[in-house]
Design an enzyme around this catalytic site. Structure first.
Site, PDB file in Angstrom:
ATOM      1  N   CYS A   1     -11.243  18.561  35.081  1.00 37.51           N
ATOM      2  CA  CYS A   1     -11.806  17.389  34.416  1.00 37.51           C
ATOM      3  C   CYS A   1     -11.063  16.109  34.805  1.00 37.51           C
ATOM      4  O   CYS A   1     -11.676  15.071  35.031  1.00 37.51           O
ATOM      5  CB  CYS A   1     -11.711  17.531  32.904  1.00 37.51           C
ATOM      6  N   ASP A   2      -9.744  16.161  34.848  1.00 32.56           N
ATOM      7  CA  ASP A   2      -8.959  14.925  34.884  1.00 32.56           C
ATOM      8  C   ASP A   2      -8.232  14.630  36.190  1.00 32.56           C
ATOM      9  O   ASP A   2      -7.668  13.536  36.341  1.00 32.56           O
ATOM     10  CB  ASP A   2      -7.943  14.940  33.726  1.00 32.56           C
TER      11      ASP A   2
ATOM     12  N   CYS B   1      -6.861  20.119  31.445  1.00 33.55           N
ATOM     13  CA  CYS B   1      -8.019  20.441  32.291  1.00 33.55           C
ATOM     14  C   CYS B   1      -7.958  19.669  33.604  1.00 33.55           C
ATOM     15  O   CYS B   1      -8.389  18.512  33.666  1.00 33.55           O
ATOM     16  CB  CYS B   1      -9.307  20.140  31.540  1.00 33.55           C
TER      17      CYS B   1
HETATM   18  P1  FAD Z   1     -16.012  24.502  22.421  1.00 35.30           P
HETATM   19  O1  FAD Z   1     -16.325  23.232  23.114  1.00 35.30           O
HETATM   20  O2  FAD Z   1     -14.607  24.953  22.292  1.00 35.30           O
HETATM   21  O3  FAD Z   1     -16.691  24.446  20.993  1.00 35.30           O
HETATM   22  C1  FAD Z   1     -16.478  25.423  20.045  1.00 35.30           C
HETATM   23  C2  FAD Z   1     -16.806  24.848  18.675  1.00 35.30           C
HETATM   24  O4  FAD Z   1     -16.747  25.899  17.721  1.00 35.30           O
HETATM   25  C3  FAD Z   1     -15.830  23.781  18.196  1.00 35.30           C
HETATM   26  O5  FAD Z   1     -16.534  22.692  17.668  1.00 35.30           O
HETATM   27  C4  FAD Z   1     -15.035  24.483  17.107  1.00 35.30           C
HETATM   28  O6  FAD Z   1     -14.601  23.593  16.095  1.00 35.30           O
HETATM   29  C5  FAD Z   1     -16.114  25.412  16.568  1.00 35.30           C
HETATM   30  N1  FAD Z   1     -15.568  26.522  15.803  1.00 35.30           N
HETATM   31  C6  FAD Z   1     -14.487  27.309  16.091  1.00 35.30           C
HETATM   32  N2  FAD Z   1     -14.292  28.197  15.100  1.00 35.30           N
HETATM   33  C7  FAD Z   1     -15.278  27.968  14.178  1.00 35.30           C
HETATM   34  C8  FAD Z   1     -15.611  28.524  12.923  1.00 35.30           C
HETATM   35  N3  FAD Z   1     -14.890  29.524  12.390  1.00 35.30           N
HETATM   36  N4  FAD Z   1     -16.678  28.032  12.253  1.00 35.30           N
HETATM   37  C9  FAD Z   1     -17.426  27.033  12.761  1.00 35.30           C
HETATM   38  N5  FAD Z   1     -17.148  26.443  13.948  1.00 35.30           N
HETATM   39  C10 FAD Z   1     -16.086  26.906  14.630  1.00 35.30           C
HETATM   40  N6  FAD Z   1     -15.493  20.755  31.006  1.00 35.30           N
HETATM   41  C11 FAD Z   1     -16.275  20.121  31.899  1.00 35.30           C
HETATM   42  O7  FAD Z   1     -17.250  20.702  32.394  1.00 35.30           O
HETATM   43  N7  FAD Z   1     -16.037  18.821  32.261  1.00 35.30           N
HETATM   44  C12 FAD Z   1     -15.028  18.095  31.726  1.00 35.30           C
HETATM   45  O8  FAD Z   1     -14.812  16.936  32.097  1.00 35.30           O
HETATM   46  C13 FAD Z   1     -14.198  18.735  30.747  1.00 35.30           C
HETATM   47  N8  FAD Z   1     -13.196  18.051  30.170  1.00 35.30           N
HETATM   48  C14 FAD Z   1     -12.407  18.686  29.256  1.00 35.30           C
HETATM   49  C15 FAD Z   1     -11.378  17.963  28.665  1.00 35.30           C
HETATM   50  C16 FAD Z   1     -10.574  18.557  27.739  1.00 35.30           C
HETATM   51  C17 FAD Z   1      -9.455  17.757  27.119  1.00 35.30           C
HETATM   52  C18 FAD Z   1     -10.776  19.924  27.377  1.00 35.30           C
HETATM   53  C19 FAD Z   1      -9.903  20.584  26.339  1.00 35.30           C
HETATM   54  C20 FAD Z   1     -11.778  20.660  27.974  1.00 35.30           C
HETATM   55  C21 FAD Z   1     -12.605  20.044  28.913  1.00 35.30           C
HETATM   56  N9  FAD Z   1     -13.639  20.738  29.533  1.00 35.30           N
HETATM   57  C22 FAD Z   1     -14.460  20.106  30.430  1.00 35.30           C
HETATM   58  C23 FAD Z   1     -13.939  22.136  29.188  1.00 35.30           C
HETATM   59  C24 FAD Z   1     -15.132  22.165  28.202  1.00 35.30           C
HETATM   60  O9  FAD Z   1     -14.889  21.262  27.165  1.00 35.30           O
HETATM   61  C25 FAD Z   1     -15.328  23.572  27.636  1.00 35.30           C
HETATM   62  O10 FAD Z   1     -15.558  24.489  28.685  1.00 35.30           O
HETATM   63  C26 FAD Z   1     -16.545  23.600  26.700  1.00 35.30           C
HETATM   64  O11 FAD Z   1     -16.407  22.650  25.688  1.00 35.30           O
HETATM   65  C27 FAD Z   1     -16.721  24.970  26.083  1.00 35.30           C
HETATM   66  O12 FAD Z   1     -17.811  24.896  25.231  1.00 35.30           O
HETATM   67  P2  FAD Z   1     -18.020  25.924  24.032  1.00 35.30           P
HETATM   68  O13 FAD Z   1     -19.252  25.467  23.333  1.00 35.30           O
HETATM   69  O14 FAD Z   1     -17.946  27.307  24.533  1.00 35.30           O
HETATM   70  O15 FAD Z   1     -16.758  25.775  23.097  1.00 35.30           O
END
Ligand code: FAD
Ligand code: NAP
Length: 304
Positions: A135-136, A132
């Site tokens: 982010c970094d 990302c």
């Molecule tokens: P996710 O955060 O992907 O959460 C999805 C959840 O669903 C997870 O807990 C997963 O385990 C769960 N899940 C999946 N399948 C199932 C299932 N079958 N049953 C139950 N649960 C399930 N964004 C920023 O704005 N700022 C930052 O600094 C930043 N840093 C980042 C650093 C890293 C290393 C990464 C990888 C991403 C970063 N991002 C950042 C991006 C940000 O994390 C994502 O855009 C955000 O987390 C997406 O949120 P979400 O809730 O859609 O999905």
């Protein structure tokens, strides 16, 4: 037990949805997953989530969201949903050998960045290895970094990095980019970006921090070492949609198709966050869509 809403996933999208539905008095179950909290659980400092002027640790932010949802009565279970039956109502979400029923469902299962699959990559994640740039990048101001990949994401990551870092080498396994012409031209014209063609990363070097990469030229077989301070892996993302694929409409790349806000093709099933977003992929955008999905579910339940 019949819930008003089952939310599958507990990243920023799922937990924000849970805050809204439980605060609205809807009986809410969050199937949080074994890796609850989502992608921010694997990062350190989050500097761009509004409200935290000095930044906040990713896991701390997710802990706060979780407590906020629990305060309003959301129930969380820390297991993965193993299957879903959305063809008849009430909807059924199966978790191992238990079946939970709900009048509406919000899918917020996120997407997972694809990795190269190297041991050194796993070991140095958060220590110079990232997926990302948004982010970094600020951690590598004026430093030398590499971006791995040849698609649109890799070009966007390289272009974003060029505003902050000193030098970017894009490592691509072929001699032609997959990225669209526009991004290819933009990256090629950027004086900070150069390309290393026909090359794969064999190993990321460094004990506690990234110090370089060992490359292999796939044409000549020659190996070389390229010193750098960070490695941004940009080889694509995979939406977590496996358990929904025969029921909810997905696009060609496996993302859930959202229409008219957060609605899916199934009435009463809504979607939020990265699982329907191949474009913005930011925590605040995911949280925002979690809020929208909760409001849409609430309206659906009262028949508005
Ligand atoms: P996710 O955060 O992907 O959460 C999805 C959840 O669903 C997870 O807990 C997963 O385990 C769960 N899940 C999946 N399948 C199932 C299932 N079958 N049953 C139950 N649960 C399930 N964004 C920023 O704005 N700022 C930052 O600094 C930043 N840093 C980042 C650093 C890293 C290393 C990464 C990888 C991403 C970063 N991002 C950042 C991006 C940000 O994390 C994502 O855009 C955000 O987390 C997406 O949120 P979400 O809730 O859609 O999905
Ligand atoms: P992508 O198009 O699948 O590209 C992935 C790139 O990584 C390819 O160049 C691929 O090489 C390379 N790659 C894959 N696995 C690899 C491995 N194990 N080792 C080394 N290299 C590897 O993924 P993306 O760039 O994330 O884009 C996904 C979709 O989102 C695309 O449809 C894209 O158009 C879209 N998108 C659009 C925008 C935009 O419009 N601004 C921005 C980002 C993404 P090969 O080329 O050899 O296969």
């Amino acid at each position: 037990m019949l819930y008003d809403v089952i939310i599958v996933g507990s990243g920023p999208a799922g937990l924000t949805a849970a805050i809204y539905t439980s605060r609205a008095g809807l009986k809410t179950l969050v199937v949080a997953g074994t890796l609850w909290g989502g992608q921010l659980m694997i990062t350190n400092e989050v500097e761009n989530f509004p409200g935290f002027e000095n930044g906040i640790l990713g896991p701390e932010l997710m802990e706060k969201m979780r407590k906020q949802a629990e305060r309003f009565g959301a129930e969380l279970i820390f297991e993965n949903a193993t299957s879903a039956d959305l063809k008849s109502k009430p909807f059924k979400i199966t978790v191992g050998n238990k079946v939970y029923e709900a009048k509406s469902v919000i899918v917020a299962t996120g997407a997972s960045a694809k990795w190269l699959g190297l041991e050194s990559e796993t070991r140095l994640r958060g220590r110079g290895v990232s997926v990302c740039a948004t982010c970094d990048a600020p951690f590598f101001r004026n430093k030398k970094v590499v971006v791995v990949g040849g698609g649109d994401t890799a070009m966007e990551e390289a272009l974003f990095l060029s505003k902050v870092v000193g030098e970017i080498k894009v490592i691509h396994r072929r001699d032609k980019l997959r990225a669209c012409k526009f991004l290819q031209e933009k990256a090629s014209a950027n004086p900070k970006i150069t390309f290393v063609w026909n090359s794969t990363v064999q190993k990321i070097l460094g004990k506690d921090r990234v110090e370089g990469v060992r490359l292999r030229n796939v044409v000549s077989g020659e190996e070389s070492v390229l010193p750098c301070d960070a490695v941004f892996v940009a080889v694509g993302h995979k939406p977590n949609t496996d358990i929904f694929k025969d029921q909810i409409e997905l696009d060609q790349t496996g993302y859930i198709v959202a229409r008219d806000g957060t609605r899916t093709n199934i009435e009463g099933v809504f979607v939020a966050g990265d699982v329907a977003d191949n474009r913005y992929r930011q925590a605040i955008a995911a949280a925002g869509s979690g809020c929208k999905a909760a409001l849409d579910a609430e309206k659906y339940l009262i028949g508005a």
